[in-house]
Design a protein around this motif. Structure first.
Motif, mmCIF file in Angstrom:
data_model
loop_
_atom_site.group_PDB
_atom_site.id
_atom_site.type_symbol
_atom_site.label_atom_id
_atom_site.label_comp_id
_atom_site.label_asym_id
_atom_site.label_seq_id
_atom_site.Cartn_x
_atom_site.Cartn_y
_atom_site.Cartn_z
ATOM 1 N N UNK A 230 -6.035 1.810 6.077
ATOM 2 C CA UNK A 230 -6.903 2.905 6.772
ATOM 3 C C UNK A 230 -7.547 2.245 8.176
ATOM 4 N N UNK A 231 -7.253 1.179 8.618
ATOM 5 C CA UNK A 231 -7.770 0.864 9.759
ATOM 6 C C UNK A 231 -7.121 1.647 11.086
ATOM 7 N N UNK A 232 -6.054 1.988 10.557
ATOM 8 C CA UNK A 232 -5.166 2.859 11.570
ATOM 9 C C UNK A 232 -4.875 4.338 11.335
ATOM 10 N N UNK A 233 -4.938 4.639 10.105
ATOM 11 C CA UNK A 233 -4.598 6.038 9.560
ATOM 12 C C UNK A 233 -5.877 6.573 8.992
ATOM 13 N N UNK A 234 -6.209 7.883 8.935
ATOM 14 C CA UNK A 234 -7.312 8.402 8.421
ATOM 15 C C UNK A 234 -6.660 9.219 7.210
ATOM 16 N N UNK A 235 -7.455 9.539 6.289
ATOM 17 C CA UNK A 235 -6.986 10.439 5.134
ATOM 18 C C UNK A 235 -5.940 9.810 4.403
ATOM 19 N N UNK A 236 -6.124 8.649 4.071
ATOM 20 C CA UNK A 236 -5.234 7.796 3.159
ATOM 21 C C UNK A 236 -5.237 8.080 1.426
ATOM 22 N N UNK A 237 -4.448 7.990 0.838
ATOM 23 C CA UNK A 237 -4.706 8.225 -0.419
ATOM 24 C C UNK A 237 -4.433 6.590 -1.433
ATOM 25 N N UNK A 238 -5.108 6.878 -2.441
ATOM 26 C CA UNK A 238 -5.125 5.552 -3.192
ATOM 27 C C UNK A 238 -3.939 5.623 -4.273
ATOM 28 N N UNK A 239 -3.086 4.467 -4.157
ATOM 29 C CA UNK A 239 -2.212 4.579 -5.246
ATOM 30 C C UNK A 239 -2.764 3.805 -6.295
ATOM 31 N N UNK A 240 -2.796 4.673 -7.588
ATOM 32 C CA UNK A 240 -3.538 4.054 -8.875
ATOM 33 C C UNK A 240 -2.737 3.023 -9.725
ATOM 34 N N UNK A 241 -1.479 3.475 -9.876
ATOM 35 C CA UNK A 241 -0.539 2.554 -10.702
ATOM 36 C C UNK A 241 0.596 2.158 -10.048
ATOM 37 N N UNK A 242 0.972 1.073 -9.732
ATOM 38 C CA UNK A 242 2.176 0.582 -9.202
ATOM 39 C C UNK A 242 3.048 -0.226 -10.072
#
Ligand code: ASP
Ligand code: MG
Length: 431
Positions: A230-242
């Motif tokens: 998120x320091x470089x990209x906006x509109x990031x998505x959360x990865x809930x389960x990996x």
């Protein structure tokens, strides 16, 4: 036993440190291990100090003074009264640093680095432990150097798991709150070693492994593991389960949220890893565990800057096969090069390197004795895990010259000529 790890950003000033107390009190566990990094950007400041000490001999005193002031200011914020004993320890530690700077006779940069930079973690853990005790949160300070036993590979030391497990079990017994340092350990000569930048996550995993912990939580200044930084990209998505496997892949390609070595010890004992926001501790965050991932349909984006692209071919136009490849690799390993991508054709062999330890020039000299070598020094490596058609469109719109491309079923990697500008990435998902 549960293990919590707090990184530099979560303990960057006295106000953030006060927040830790709440988070710890909110969990109902009478057995807890806390691993802390150096406060704020201390590790960078320490690196800067090491650079002055080993290269320019300039401003060493002033730099050290600034680092000391940063820590004493935090102590003053944490202890409105009765701060003498905390200030004394800080004094003592800076005297030790001073002494090392004066008496050291070693020239090895990596050795010096580990002896000095490790003070960041020692300082933070002692200050925090003292603060906890002052507010009635009883804690026991543990020296990670007597727990994490490593080889002598300074700045990227390898852990001896057998010895380490034994020492940890010996040191951490019974109930209560234990506080130790991330990132540092020691070797059989009793010198301090470090586990590589951002290595505190790995330390937390090592402690958890030895103690058969129920879970590890890494507290961060982001929501959890995101599909881009998120320091470089906006509109990031959360990865809930990996799943562990997927997380290991992501970390391997350089997703900066987790140190790449962190997952292996946890996976071995099926210890779940949570990545959560210390600003919003009740939110769910990311869970990394043996269970299936929910991330297969979410492309993850990882960019690494300042990489080196080498194209190696034989002088006589002969094939680059087994023997030559093994010769190339022995040289890469000799100069501590981190290899991040490999591609070969019959007569040429390309690698993307991270010149982390500064051995590039010597490597080039040696390679050029046997091979023809072309070098591209400032390239970026852009990886998209689970890329799809939309990712390809985004990439095209970046309008960057692609020097090399590697595609597997799940992963697309591009070497971009010249370092990509950070501001070009920001609107990446909106193009
Ligand atoms: N303090 C070290 C660093 O900044 C280790 C860590 O934060 O994990 O790299
Ligand atoms: Mg840190």
């Amino acid at each position: 036993m549960i293990v919590y790890k707090f990184g530099g950003a979560s303990i960057k000033d006295y106000k953030s440190i006060k927040r830790l107390v709440k988070i710890i009190r909110n969990n109902n566990c009478d057995q807890m291990m806390l691993i802390v990094s150096a406060m704020g950007k201390t590790t960078n400041s320490m690196e800067d100090l090491v650079a002055s000490y080993t290269k320019s001999y300039k401003n060493i005193k002033a730099k050290l003074e600034l680092i000391k002031r940063f820590h004493t200011d935090i102590v003053k914020g944490l202890f409105p009264k009765n701060r003498l004993s905390a200030l004394k320890v800080v004094d003592l530690l800076f005297n030790e640093i001073d002494k090392f700077l004066k008496l050291n006779k070693e020239n090895d940069y990596n050795f010096i680095y580990d002896q000095l930079v490790s003070y960041g973690e020692i300082l933070s853990s002692i200050i925090i432990s003292k603060y906890f005790n002052s507010v009635g949160l009883k804690s026991k300070w543990v020296d990670a150097r007597s727990c994490i036993i490593t080889d002598e590979y300074y700045r990227d030391a390898n852990v001896d798991f057998e010895k380490t497990s034994k020492s940890i079990k010996r040191k951490i017994k019974g109930k209560g709150l234990f506080i130790s340092q991330g990132f540092i350990g020691s070797n059989k000569k009793s010198f301090t070693t470090t586990l590589g930048r951002e290595g505190s996550d790995y330390s937390a995993a090592i402690f958890a492994h030895a103690l058969n912990a129920e879970l590890v939580t890494i507290w961060k200044d982001v929501r959890g593991v995101l599909n881009a930084d998120p320091r470089y990209f906006n509109k990031t998505k959360l990865l809930k389960k990996i799943s562990y496997e997927e997380a290991i892949e992501l970390a391997f390609y350089g997703a900066s949220v987790i140190h790449p070595k962190t997952l292996q010890p946890l996976k071995k004992k099926n210890i779940p890893l949570y990545v959560k926001s210390f600003l919003r501790p009740s939110r769910e965050g990311t869970l990394i565990s043996k269970h299936d991932s929910t991330v297969r349909n979410i492309p993850s984006h990882i960019v690494k800057w300042n990489r080196v692209l080498l194209k190696i071919s034989s002088k006589d136009f002969s094939f680059i096969v087994e023997k030559k490849i093994s010769l190339i690799f022995s040289m890469l390993s000799k100069y501590k090069m981190k290899v991040e991508l490999i591609q070969n054709s019959a007569i040429s062999f390309s690698v993307v390197l991270n010149n982390k330890y500064g051995g590039l020039d010597k490597l080039l000299d040696e390679l050029k004795e046997t091979f023809k070598v072309s070098v591209d020094k400032e390239v970026s490596l852009f990886t998209i895990r689970h890329f799809n058609r939309i990712s390809l469109k985004h990439i095209k719109k970046l309008n960057q010259n692609i020097l090399l491309e590697q595609r597997t079923y799940k992963t697309l990697q591009l070497v971009l000529s010249k370092n990509i500008k950070q501001e070009n990435l920001f609107g990446f998902f909106e193009r």
